[in-house]
Design an enzyme around this catalytic site. Sequence first.
Site, mmCIF file in Angstrom:
data_model
loop_
_atom_site.group_PDB
_atom_site.id
_atom_site.type_symbol
_atom_site.label_atom_id
_atom_site.label_comp_id
_atom_site.label_asym_id
_atom_site.label_seq_id
_atom_site.Cartn_x
_atom_site.Cartn_y
_atom_site.Cartn_z
ATOM 1 N N SER A 49 -2.260 7.851 -28.533
ATOM 2 C CA SER A 49 -2.155 7.662 -29.986
ATOM 3 C C SER A 49 -3.068 6.566 -30.503
ATOM 4 O O SER A 49 -3.434 6.566 -31.683
ATOM 5 C CB SER A 49 -0.708 7.347 -30.367
ATOM 6 O OG SER A 49 -0.233 6.218 -29.663
ATOM 7 N N HIS A 274 1.680 0.492 -33.790
ATOM 8 C CA HIS A 274 0.378 1.143 -33.629
ATOM 9 C C HIS A 274 -0.664 0.431 -34.501
ATOM 10 O O HIS A 274 -0.311 -0.246 -35.469
ATOM 11 C CB HIS A 274 0.443 2.611 -34.052
ATOM 12 C CG HIS A 274 1.019 3.515 -33.019
ATOM 13 N ND1 HIS A 274 2.371 3.594 -32.773
ATOM 14 C CD2 HIS A 274 0.425 4.383 -32.150
ATOM 15 C CE1 HIS A 274 2.598 4.467 -31.805
ATOM 16 N NE2 HIS A 274 1.440 4.952 -31.409
#
Length: 300
Positions: A49, A274
Amino acid sequence: MSGQGRTTTRRRGLRQWLLLTVVLLVALAAIPAASSPRSSEHYVALGDSRAAGPSTLRFLNDGCGRTAASYPRLIEEWLQPEFFNFAACSGARVEHILDNPQESRSGDARPLQVDAVTDETTLITISIGGNDVRWYDIARACFTKEEGADRECRNDPETRLAAMESLRPLRPRLDRLLGTLQERAPKAKIFLASHGGTVGDHGCFPVVPTSDEDAQFIAEYQDTMNEIIRAAARYAGVTYVDLAKASVGHDACQPQGVKWYEGNVTTSTSLTMHPNNTGNRAFAKLFEDEIKREFRKRVR
């Protein structure tokens, strides 16, 4: 010779000189600068990701979360390669690049990422390792439910052992990954990114809900992971892109516009824990700088 004849001769000579100058300028313009990307590149982006750049707004139809804000897409926009394959997928581990098809969020089995790499590939970027070591599980063991609380995960023998054991398989996996890529794409320049630096040296409830001391434990865990990735890159002779060093001062506790990462509570459209779009742009620039250095080496 008359004055008119001399004038005509001078004009003819001036025209010839101007024509020669134009020809030379056109020829020089056609020679690419040493630091310029080549449009003939065959670029493949691999990883998890951190490469996919997933958003809370939507995932692509394949369920991998690959977005236009991701650093590979930004590199593609800058590089304008002849060929681009964005094979990265959220949740990927090394095994999903090399061995086992990954089931995406849409429920479909993704092809092995390595299948995107051929002997025509000239450029590979990779972000991988976080899911292999289950780094979020280690970080989450330090999170508190109340502001000002201290889980003291740094002093918990089980957490420390879990952290150490989680990192143990990372190096052999990276060695095998990089060796396989070099065999499949002998002409390719490979750029392996560090995991980065989501957590800095202090907590900030509820974004990084830890004590300062436990935040430092998580940061040290990240540093150890990054050193393993660096060592694997050095051993394989590939380029290490040090996102972690550049991330100092841009951790999830920093203000919006300064931070490159979201914490356990997101303040943007990027997923929790993230990189956000500011971070993706910074990462793309770091990759581009390293790619330009390799281009300079090619023309020496």
